[in-house]
Design an enzyme around this catalytic site. Structure first.
Site, PDB file in Angstrom:
ATOM      1  N   ARG A  59     -44.296  35.227 -24.523  1.00 16.66           N
ATOM      2  CA  ARG A  59     -43.701  36.283 -25.337  1.00 16.66           C
ATOM      3  C   ARG A  59     -44.793  37.091 -26.033  1.00 16.66           C
ATOM      4  NH1 ARG A  59     -40.407  33.875 -29.504  1.00 16.66           N
ATOM      5  NH2 ARG A  59     -42.135  32.413 -29.534  1.00 16.66           N
ATOM      6  N   LYS A 124     -46.868  21.068 -26.219  1.00 16.58           N
ATOM      7  CA  LYS A 124     -45.969  21.951 -25.462  1.00 16.58           C
ATOM      8  C   LYS A 124     -45.911  21.556 -23.980  1.00 16.58           C
ATOM      9  CE  LYS A 124     -44.851  26.824 -25.017  1.00 16.58           C
ATOM     10  NZ  LYS A 124     -44.772  28.071 -25.749  1.00 16.58           N
ATOM     11  N   ARG A 260     -43.290  27.310 -38.635  1.00 14.57           N
ATOM     12  CA  ARG A 260     -44.506  26.520 -38.857  1.00 14.57           C
ATOM     13  C   ARG A 260     -44.252  25.490 -39.946  1.00 14.57           C
ATOM     14  NH1 ARG A 260     -49.305  28.265 -41.275  1.00 14.57           N
ATOM     15  NH2 ARG A 260     -48.310  30.223 -41.799  1.00 14.57           N
TER      16      ARG A 260
HETATM   17  C1  BT5 Z   1     -43.587  31.001 -23.699  1.00 17.57           C
HETATM   18  O1  BT5 Z   1     -44.167  32.014 -24.419  1.00 17.57           O
HETATM   19  O2  BT5 Z   1     -43.624  29.838 -23.984  1.00 17.57           O
HETATM   20  C2  BT5 Z   1     -42.920  31.482 -22.437  1.00 17.57           C
HETATM   21  C3  BT5 Z   1     -43.618  31.041 -21.190  1.00 17.57           C
HETATM   22  C4  BT5 Z   1     -42.853  31.417 -19.955  1.00 17.57           C
HETATM   23  C5  BT5 Z   1     -43.640  31.178 -18.716  1.00 17.57           C
HETATM   24  C6  BT5 Z   1     -42.815  31.417 -17.478  1.00 17.57           C
HETATM   25  S1  BT5 Z   1     -43.627  30.893 -16.026  1.00 17.57           S
HETATM   26  C7  BT5 Z   1     -42.429  31.672 -15.052  1.00 17.57           C
HETATM   27  C8  BT5 Z   1     -42.124  32.999 -15.722  1.00 17.57           C
HETATM   28  N1  BT5 Z   1     -43.052  34.034 -15.293  1.00 17.57           N
HETATM   29  C9  BT5 Z   1     -43.824  34.448 -16.304  1.00 17.57           C
HETATM   30  O3  BT5 Z   1     -44.708  35.311 -16.220  1.00 17.57           O
HETATM   31  N2  BT5 Z   1     -43.490  33.789 -17.428  1.00 17.57           N
HETATM   32  C10 BT5 Z   1     -42.406  32.866 -17.211  1.00 17.57           C
HETATM   33  P1  BT5 Z   1     -44.787  31.829 -25.872  1.00 17.57           P
HETATM   34  O4  BT5 Z   1     -43.785  31.167 -26.775  1.00 17.57           O
HETATM   35  O5  BT5 Z   1     -45.273  33.171 -26.230  1.00 17.57           O
HETATM   36  O6  BT5 Z   1     -45.983  30.829 -25.667  1.00 17.57           O
HETATM   37  C11 BT5 Z   1     -47.200  31.241 -25.114  1.00 17.57           C
HETATM   38  C12 BT5 Z   1     -48.276  30.291 -25.659  1.00 17.57           C
HETATM   39  O7  BT5 Z   1     -48.106  28.997 -25.058  1.00 17.57           O
HETATM   40  C13 BT5 Z   1     -49.691  30.715 -25.294  1.00 17.57           C
HETATM   41  O8  BT5 Z   1     -50.210  31.609 -26.252  1.00 17.57           O
HETATM   42  C14 BT5 Z   1     -50.429  29.388 -25.311  1.00 17.57           C
HETATM   43  O9  BT5 Z   1     -50.770  29.002 -26.629  1.00 17.57           O
HETATM   44  C15 BT5 Z   1     -49.375  28.403 -24.814  1.00 17.57           C
HETATM   45  N3  BT5 Z   1     -49.498  28.154 -23.358  1.00 17.57           N
HETATM   46  C16 BT5 Z   1     -49.974  28.961 -22.395  1.00 17.57           C
HETATM   47  N4  BT5 Z   1     -49.875  28.374 -21.187  1.00 17.57           N
HETATM   48  C17 BT5 Z   1     -49.337  27.155 -21.393  1.00 17.57           C
HETATM   49  C18 BT5 Z   1     -48.975  26.079 -20.555  1.00 17.57           C
HETATM   50  N5  BT5 Z   1     -49.132  26.118 -19.234  1.00 17.57           N
HETATM   51  N6  BT5 Z   1     -48.456  24.979 -21.140  1.00 17.57           N
HETATM   52  C19 BT5 Z   1     -48.268  24.899 -22.473  1.00 17.57           C
HETATM   53  N7  BT5 Z   1     -48.566  25.893 -23.328  1.00 17.57           N
HETATM   54  C20 BT5 Z   1     -49.099  27.018 -22.794  1.00 17.57           C
END
Ligand code: BT5
Length: 268
Positions: A59, A124, A260
């Site tokens: 996001r 996460k 938080r």
């Molecule tokens: C999310 O955003 O958690 C939504 C993620 C959705 C990903 C899916 S994959 C299929 C589809 N296609 C896409 O392009 N997206 C969706 P948010 O709440 O904004 O969290 C993002 C934050 O999670 C990042 O800033 C990192 O800190 C952390 N993060 C990034 N990659 C990660 C991972 N693989 N596992 C856990 N945390 C991660």
């Protein structure tokens, strides 16, 4: 880890579900959400999977780490005969269905963090990105993006800017098949979308609150530059966050709100 396979995924689903979906599988995409957003809307439910994403999105422009062959990157696009204002709680519904589906494969408790994170031991495991567009006829096209870490290495997880975990670490013995997980998830999600369309988020609310990470704890809510503290009282029937502050309950549903913890003390 076995490669993703359309045949295995479809074979694991009942025929009635197979017929409802159009499944595409790619070795590499920029983002499965971006890919579906570019497509012309169709009456069928479109499901897009990729082995890796070069620009996986979270996001607010954040990125989603998407290494090859060890996770699930799934997007599902469908039309909903509802106004956008009637979709509140949709992303929470997806979160609870995802948590319940993944729980079968995970020895530790999966918790949810408002509005869209799945965590295990406060790390996460999975994230959800919902993107909605309004069509000319007033209905909505919803693209639901789901990322699940299945077997990422510790070195890969360590590159993520917040604590993160893979399913494999929560359940080192059980053989994990991404294809089976995806088939289970799609069936559960399709059923839940039908129920949400009829009844909204209210029928999922208790299940969300039961898994809510910080229920009844003192938390801090960030809204832009402002923040307020209060006791987290779960979510209401629309999926809005409930905060108790100086004896009064207020609900919050802005997409830019972040949650938080300021104290680990329970303040029941
Ligand atoms: C999310 O955003 O958690 C939504 C993620 C959705 C990903 C899916 S994959 C299929 C589809 N296609 C896409 O392009 N997206 C969706 P948010 O709440 O904004 O969290 C993002 C934050 O999670 C990042 O800033 C990192 O800190 C952390 N993060 C990034 N990659 C990660 C991972 N693989 N596992 C856990 N945390 C991660």
């Amino acid at each position: 880890m076995e490669p993703l396979s359309k045949e295995i995924i479809l074979a694991a689903m009942h025929k009635s579900y197979q017929e409802k979906i159009e499944l595409e599988l790619h070795q590499q995409l920029d983002s499965t959400n971006s890919h579906l957003l570019k497509q012309t809307p169709s009456e069928k439910i479109c499901v897009c999977l990729a082995e890796t994403q070069t620009m996986g999105r979270g996001r607010y422009g954040r990125s989603w780490l998407s290494p090859k062959g060890c996770s699930i990157y799934l997007s599902l696009a469908h039309l909903m005969n509802k106004e956008i204002s009637k979709l509140s709680g949709f992303s929470l519904m997806v979160g609870i269905i995802l948590a319940e589906t993944l729980q079968t494969y995970c020895a530790d408790q999966i918790t949810v963090k408002w509005p869209n994170d799945l965590l295990v031991n406060e790390k996460k495991l999975s994230g959800i990105l919902i993107e909605i567009s309004t069509q000319n006829n007033g209905c909505c096209r919803v693209v639901t993006g789901i990322g699940v870490n299945v077997a990422m290495s510790v070195a890969q997880l360590d590159t993520i800017p917040q604590p993160a975990i893979s399913l494999k670490q929560c359940n080192p013995v059980k053989r994990l098949s991404r294809n089976n997980i995806i088939a289970d998830l799609l069936v559960n999600l399709l059923q839940a979308i039908d129920r949400f369309t009829k009844s909204g988020f209210a029928i999922f609310r208790t299940r969300w609150n039961e898994r809510d990470l910080w229920l009844n704890q003192l938390v801090e809510l960030q809204i832009g530059n402002k923040s307020i503290s209060g006791i987290h009282r779960g979510v209401d029937k629309f999926g809005a966050l409930l905060l108790e502050h100086q004896g009064k309950l207020s609900s919050w549903n802005s997409g830019e709100v972040s949650l938080r913890r300021v104290s680990s003390e329970t303040t029941n």
